[in-house]
Scaffold this active site. Structure first.
Site, PDB file in Angstrom:
ATOM      1  N   ASN A   9       0.848  -1.190   0.000  1.00  0.00           N
ATOM      2  CA  ASN A   9       0.000   0.000   0.000  1.00  0.00           C
ATOM      3  C   ASN A   9       0.884   1.239   0.000  1.00  0.00           C
ATOM      4  O   ASN A   9       1.489   1.580   1.019  1.00  0.00           O
ATOM      5  CB  ASN A   9      -0.913  -0.021   1.235  1.00  0.00           C
ATOM      6  CG  ASN A   9      -1.794   1.214   1.321  1.00  0.00           C
ATOM      7  OD1 ASN A   9      -1.945   1.965   0.364  1.00  0.00           O
ATOM      8  ND2 ASN A   9      -2.375   1.426   2.494  1.00  0.00           N
ATOM      9  N   LYS A  11       0.009   4.300  -0.235  1.00  0.00           N
ATOM     10  CA  LYS A  11      -0.657   5.444   0.396  1.00  0.00           C
ATOM     11  C   LYS A  11      -0.499   6.693  -0.483  1.00  0.00           C
ATOM     12  O   LYS A  11      -0.483   6.581  -1.697  1.00  0.00           O
ATOM     13  CB  LYS A  11      -0.148   5.634   1.822  1.00  0.00           C
ATOM     14  CG  LYS A  11      -0.292   4.349   2.649  1.00  0.00           C
ATOM     15  CD  LYS A  11      -0.044   4.556   4.106  1.00  0.00           C
ATOM     16  CE  LYS A  11      -0.249   3.248   4.858  1.00  0.00           C
ATOM     17  NZ  LYS A  11      -0.147   3.425   6.326  1.00  0.00           N
ATOM     18  N   GLU A 101      -7.037   4.291   7.893  1.00  0.00           N
ATOM     19  CA  GLU A 101      -6.905   5.724   7.609  1.00  0.00           C
ATOM     20  C   GLU A 101      -8.145   6.277   6.925  1.00  0.00           C
ATOM     21  O   GLU A 101      -8.518   7.432   7.147  1.00  0.00           O
ATOM     22  CB  GLU A 101      -5.635   5.962   6.779  1.00  0.00           C
ATOM     23  CG  GLU A 101      -4.374   5.737   7.587  1.00  0.00           C
ATOM     24  CD  GLU A 101      -3.142   5.436   6.765  1.00  0.00           C
ATOM     25  OE1 GLU A 101      -2.099   5.169   7.368  1.00  0.00           O
ATOM     26  OE2 GLU A 101      -3.228   5.445   5.517  1.00  0.00           O
ATOM     27  N   GLU A 171      -5.204  -5.152  10.748  1.00  0.00           N
ATOM     28  CA  GLU A 171      -4.228  -4.087  10.971  1.00  0.00           C
ATOM     29  C   GLU A 171      -4.594  -3.353  12.259  1.00  0.00           C
ATOM     30  O   GLU A 171      -5.421  -2.440  12.249  1.00  0.00           O
ATOM     31  CB  GLU A 171      -4.184  -3.119   9.786  1.00  0.00           C
ATOM     32  CG  GLU A 171      -5.555  -2.757   9.205  1.00  0.00           C
ATOM     33  CD  GLU A 171      -5.476  -1.549   8.305  1.00  0.00           C
ATOM     34  OE1 GLU A 171      -4.439  -1.321   7.686  1.00  0.00           O
ATOM     35  OE2 GLU A 171      -6.479  -0.806   8.243  1.00  0.00           O
ATOM     36  N   GLY A 177       2.366   2.362  11.215  1.00  0.00           N
ATOM     37  CA  GLY A 177       3.284   3.488  11.088  1.00  0.00           C
ATOM     38  C   GLY A 177       3.928   3.930  12.380  1.00  0.00           C
ATOM     39  O   GLY A 177       4.597   4.963  12.426  1.00  0.00           O
TER      40      GLY A 177
END
Length: 258
Positions: A9, A11, A101, A171, A177
């Site tokens: 990913n 992002k 997110e 996740e 992160g």
């Protein structure tokens, strides 16, 4: 289960020139280290999709391309949104649905996740639905019920669209992160909960991925000890060598399982 799945990913990183460069590097890395037991996919930003698919097609690579998000509407006055039909015309094969997110920053609640899942599956694309708890939920002991509820809403009524078209990414929000990772026992326990809940809705064979600060150093341990079917990789997917190492770790794990 015959093959693992590793999804990178990207992002909101890389313009189309940078995306082309990374894709070329990734094609080269994977060609030098064949991963026959793993399906590899990347999820670039919308503006990079055509550039990335063009490189992959030109190189005749087995890498697949998925989108980071899609609208649950088919068309209409929804400025800034992209439909399933638009993605299909670009050769996109799947979509991340309900990434943490999207949930936290763009108010994508369980109801929208559910309607998006239906739009994706009706349109013939694969859905990689993301579930996971915040730190306060885990500390209060409510993580299992929380994730099961997310999954139940997302999968309800989808079994008729085909079991093969859904993968599930666990996740934990507190690990994304941050450099923090749950123990392999915690990941294994949650993967078991997810498989049990998925089976209740007709998805007993859905692949369960782990996402959250996955890197080249910890991927092998997580793959072997936690028993997941692959990874949803964030920052480490922005470098071909580190992403290739994660793919290799998953491939080795699957080779041993066969």
């Amino acid at each position: 289960m015959t093959r693992g799945l590793v999804v990178g990913n990207w992002k909101m990183n890389l313009d189309h020139v940078e995306a082309v460069h990374l894709t070329q590097q990734l094609v080269s890395v994977l060609a030098s280290r064949p991963a026959e037991h793993v399906e590899v996919a990347v999820a670039p930003p919308f503006v990079d999709l055509r550039s990335v698919t063009s490189v992959i097609e030109a190189e005749r690579s087995a890498i697949t391309v998925v989108a980071q998000h899609v609208s649950d509407h088919e068309h209409g006055a929804f400025t800034g949104e992209v439909s399933v039909a638009m993605l299909k015309r670009l050769g996109i094969t799947g979509v991340l649905v309900g990434h943490s997110e999207r949930r936290s920053l763009f108010h994508m609640d369980d109801a929208v996740v559910a309607t998006t899942m239906r739009a994706v599956r009706r349109g013939g694309l694969r859905a990689i639905v993301c579930v996971g708890e915040r730190l306060e939920t885990r500390e209060s002991g409510g993580e299992r019920a929380f994730v099961r509820a997310q999954l139940a809403t997302a999968l309800d009524g989808l079994a008729d669209e085909g079991e093969d078209g859904v993968a599930i990414a666990y996740e934990p929000v507190w690990a994304i992160g941050t450099g923090r990772t749950p123990t392999t026992e915690q990941v294994s326990d949650m993967a078991g909960e997810i498989r049990e809940e998925a089976a209740r809705w007709g998805f007993a064979s859905a692949r369960v991925l782990y996402g959250g600060s996955v890197n080249a150093d910890n991927a092998a341990v997580i793959a072997i000890e936690a028993g997941v079917d692959g990874f949803l990789v964030g920052g480490a997917s922005l470098k071909a060598e580190s992403f290739g190492a994660i793919v290799g770790a998953c491939n080795d794990c699957y080779a041993e399982r066969r």
